[in-house]
Design a protein around this motif. Structure first.
Motif, mmCIF file in Angstrom:
data_model
loop_
_atom_site.group_PDB
_atom_site.id
_atom_site.type_symbol
_atom_site.label_atom_id
_atom_site.label_comp_id
_atom_site.label_asym_id
_atom_site.label_seq_id
_atom_site.Cartn_x
_atom_site.Cartn_y
_atom_site.Cartn_z
ATOM 1 N N VAL A 63 0.863 -1.174 0.000
ATOM 2 C CA VAL A 63 0.000 0.000 0.000
ATOM 3 C C VAL A 63 0.900 1.225 0.000
ATOM 4 O O VAL A 63 1.796 1.328 0.841
ATOM 5 N N GLN A 64 0.666 2.154 -0.923
ATOM 6 C CA GLN A 64 1.536 3.328 -1.011
ATOM 7 C C GLN A 64 0.710 4.586 -1.206
ATOM 8 O O GLN A 64 -0.232 4.618 -1.992
ATOM 9 N N ARG A 65 1.074 5.630 -0.470
ATOM 10 C CA ARG A 65 0.456 6.949 -0.610
ATOM 11 C C ARG A 65 1.555 8.012 -0.535
ATOM 12 O O ARG A 65 2.577 7.808 0.129
ATOM 13 N N ASP A 66 1.339 9.140 -1.163
ATOM 14 C CA ASP A 66 2.210 10.282 -0.955
ATOM 15 C C ASP A 66 2.047 10.789 0.471
ATOM 16 O O ASP A 66 0.946 10.754 1.031
ATOM 17 N N TRP A 67 3.119 11.293 1.051
ATOM 18 C CA TRP A 67 3.050 11.800 2.419
ATOM 19 C C TRP A 67 3.809 13.125 2.514
ATOM 20 O O TRP A 67 3.206 14.188 2.502
ATOM 21 N N LEU A 68 5.124 13.073 2.617
ATOM 22 C CA LEU A 68 5.953 14.266 2.706
ATOM 23 C C LEU A 68 7.028 14.186 1.622
ATOM 24 O O LEU A 68 8.178 13.842 1.903
ATOM 25 N N PRO A 69 6.662 14.490 0.383
ATOM 26 C CA PRO A 69 7.621 14.313 -0.728
ATOM 27 C C PRO A 69 8.848 15.202 -0.614
ATOM 28 O O PRO A 69 9.887 14.878 -1.182
ATOM 29 N N ILE B 167 10.835 15.665 1.823
ATOM 30 C CA ILE B 167 11.927 14.977 2.514
ATOM 31 C C ILE B 167 12.011 13.507 2.112
ATOM 32 O O ILE B 167 12.742 12.734 2.726
ATOM 33 N N GLY B 168 11.247 13.123 1.106
ATOM 34 C CA GLY B 168 11.314 11.756 0.605
ATOM 35 C C GLY B 168 10.536 10.747 1.427
ATOM 36 O O GLY B 168 10.753 9.540 1.281
ATOM 37 N N ALA B 169 9.623 11.209 2.276
ATOM 38 C CA ALA B 169 8.841 10.302 3.124
ATOM 39 C C ALA B 169 7.547 9.927 2.410
ATOM 40 O O ALA B 169 6.850 10.794 1.877
ATOM 41 N N ARG B 170 7.243 8.645 2.404
ATOM 42 C CA ARG B 170 6.010 8.151 1.800
ATOM 43 C C ARG B 170 5.326 7.172 2.738
ATOM 44 O O ARG B 170 5.967 6.526 3.551
ATOM 45 N N TYR B 171 4.026 7.101 2.601
ATOM 46 C CA TYR B 171 3.245 6.145 3.389
ATOM 47 C C TYR B 171 3.236 4.826 2.626
ATOM 48 O O TYR B 171 2.446 4.618 1.713
ATOM 49 N N ILE B 172 4.169 3.942 2.969
ATOM 50 C CA ILE B 172 4.299 2.658 2.278
ATOM 51 C C ILE B 172 4.228 1.534 3.311
ATOM 52 O O ILE B 172 5.001 1.511 4.274
ATOM 53 N N LEU B 173 3.298 0.645 3.110
ATOM 54 C CA LEU B 173 3.152 -0.525 3.969
ATOM 55 C C LEU B 173 3.222 -1.778 3.105
ATOM 56 O O LEU B 173 2.729 -1.794 1.977
ATOM 57 N N GLY B 174 3.832 -2.806 3.628
ATOM 58 C CA GLY B 174 3.927 -4.064 2.913
ATOM 59 C C GLY B 174 4.347 -5.165 3.872
ATOM 60 O O GLY B 174 4.669 -4.909 5.037
ATOM 61 N N ILE B 175 4.353 -6.369 3.379
ATOM 62 C CA ILE B 175 4.641 -7.509 4.244
ATOM 63 C C ILE B 175 5.537 -8.485 3.495
ATOM 64 O O ILE B 175 5.406 -8.665 2.286
ATOM 65 N N ASP B 176 6.487 -9.069 4.228
ATOM 66 C CA ASP B 176 7.339 -10.112 3.652
ATOM 67 C C ASP B 176 7.282 -11.341 4.548
ATOM 68 O O ASP B 176 6.477 -11.400 5.482
ATOM 69 N N GLY B 177 8.136 -12.304 4.279
ATOM 70 C CA GLY B 177 8.076 -13.557 5.013
ATOM 71 C C GLY B 177 8.411 -13.443 6.490
ATOM 72 O O GLY B 177 7.997 -14.289 7.295
ATOM 73 N N ILE B 178 9.172 -12.409 6.882
ATOM 74 C CA ILE B 178 9.515 -12.217 8.291
ATOM 75 C C ILE B 178 8.405 -11.473 9.023
ATOM 76 O O ILE B 178 7.906 -11.922 10.062
ATOM 77 N N SER B 179 8.003 -10.326 8.471
ATOM 78 C CA SER B 179 6.963 -9.535 9.136
ATOM 79 C C SER B 179 5.621 -10.256 9.144
ATOM 80 O O SER B 179 4.771 -9.982 10.002
ATOM 81 N N LEU B 180 5.427 -11.176 8.227
ATOM 82 C CA LEU B 180 4.181 -11.946 8.200
ATOM 83 C C LEU B 180 3.951 -12.665 9.528
ATOM 84 O O LEU B 180 2.859 -12.601 10.112
ATOM 85 N N PHE B 181 4.981 -13.329 10.032
ATOM 86 C CA PHE B 181 4.836 -14.076 11.283
ATOM 87 C C PHE B 181 4.788 -13.138 12.489
ATOM 88 O O PHE B 181 4.152 -13.458 13.503
ATOM 89 N N LEU B 182 5.453 -11.998 12.403
ATOM 90 C CA LEU B 182 5.382 -11.027 13.498
ATOM 91 C C LEU B 182 3.979 -10.442 13.607
ATOM 92 O O LEU B 182 3.461 -10.237 14.716
ATOM 93 N N VAL B 183 3.363 -10.161 12.474
ATOM 94 C CA VAL B 183 1.982 -9.676 12.478
ATOM 95 C C VAL B 183 1.048 -10.738 13.040
ATOM 96 O O VAL B 183 0.172 -10.453 13.866
ATOM 97 N N LEU B 184 1.240 -11.962 12.584
ATOM 98 C CA LEU B 184 0.383 -13.056 13.054
ATOM 99 C C LEU B 184 0.540 -13.272 14.557
ATOM 100 O O LEU B 184 -0.450 -13.484 15.278
ATOM 101 N N LEU B 185 1.767 -13.200 15.048
ATOM 102 C CA LEU B 185 2.010 -13.364 16.482
ATOM 103 C C LEU B 185 1.367 -12.232 17.279
ATOM 104 O O LEU B 185 0.764 -12.467 18.339
ATOM 105 N N THR B 186 1.483 -11.000 16.786
ATOM 106 C CA THR B 186 0.903 -9.853 17.483
ATOM 107 C C THR B 186 -0.613 -9.968 17.586
ATOM 108 O O THR B 186 -1.193 -9.793 18.663
ATOM 109 N N THR B 187 -1.257 -10.254 16.457
ATOM 110 C CA THR B 187 -2.714 -10.348 16.469
ATOM 111 C C THR B 187 -3.204 -11.574 17.245
ATOM 112 O O THR B 187 -4.340 -11.588 17.720
#
Length: 256
Positions: A100-106, A108-128
């Motif tokens: 998921v990507q949105r413009d935020w503070l162009p 300074i190069g900051a963007r609202y970018i969210l995504g998931i990979d094989g590591i964060s997938l299990f961290l998200v699952l553990l948290t929830t």
């Protein structure tokens, strides 16, 4: 609502609108450096833990029992949706997924970018997975202002999930600092002996430790400008940087 499928809707529920008020919601093509893309155009927004936490805060006094059921139901729902994300995850793809990507503070190069990979997938699952257990454990254990306790807990989970899913260093830093606020109140109000002292020490030490991290982030963003021609805090851009070692820096200064 556009039909992106359950896996996109589930991920949107987990992530949006964490800081959507900070983001420019215009449609934008995803970065070519992101290895995996899902959907095009605007992402379907779903109320997340921020809404649940706000509901619990606004409940009048004496409605702790209702707050417990709202927190438990909401946390179980998000855990179920995280299972949908887990089952929809393409295990043959090593890149970022459900981006998921949105413009935020162009500037300074900051963007609202969210995504998931094989590591964060299990961290998200553990948290929830852990949050409903925490709500059940606090059902009778927390007797003082349970609705505020649960609201802070859901707000904390939202910040934790944001930190796990952020693909922009500035966005990660915002989530990282946001975690300190509910944790400070959880320790200071519902802690044991010397809880005020412990909360103050926790806030001071964690904030002091985050300052060098912010300096490092700024350095990396400056390097993206020097090496790539534009400011960017996006993780794919930062990972492609060539960071010179101290010896290489010294040798380059010695060369005429």
């Amino acid at each position: 609502m556009q039909g992106y499928g359950w896996k996109n809707i589930s991920f949107g529920f987990l992530t949006e609108p964490v800081f959507s008020t900070l983001a420019n919601l215009s449609s934008e093509t995803l970065s070519q450096k992101l290895a995996y893309q899902v959907g095009k155009g605007k992402f379907d927004q779903r109320p997340g833990f921020q809404v649940l936490a706000l509901i619990l805060f606004l409940l009048p006094k004496g409605m702790d029992e209702l707050a417990r059921w709202v927190a438990l139901g909401g946390s179980l729902l998000v855990f179920a949706l995280s299972l949908v994300v887990f089952l929809s995850f393409d295990k043959t793809n090593a890149g970022y997924q459900f981006v998921v990507q949105r413009d935020w503070l162009p500037l300074i190069g900051a963007r609202y970018i969210l995504g998931i990979d094989g590591i964060s997938l299990f961290l998200v699952l553990l948290t929830t997975f852990l949050v409903p257990i925490i709500v059940l454990a606090a059902w009778d254990a927390v007797e003082t202002d349970a609705k505020r306790y649960l609201a802070f807990m859901l707000a904390l989970e939202a910040a934790i999930l944001g930190a796990f899913l952020a693909l922009d260093l500035f966005l990660f830093y915002v989530f990282w600092e946001a975690m300190l606020i509910p944790m400070f109140f959880l320790i200071g109000i519902w802690g044991s002996k010397d809880r005020i002292y412990a909360a103050q020490k926790f806030l001071l030490y964690t904030f002091a430790g985050s300052v060098p991290m912010l300096v490092a982030i700024i350095y990396l963003v400056i390097q993206t400008k020097l090496q790539q021609g534009t400011y960017s805090a996006a993780l794919p851009d930062v990972l492609s940087l060539k960071i010179l070692s101290l010896r290489e820096l010294t040798d380059s200064k010695e060369q005429p």
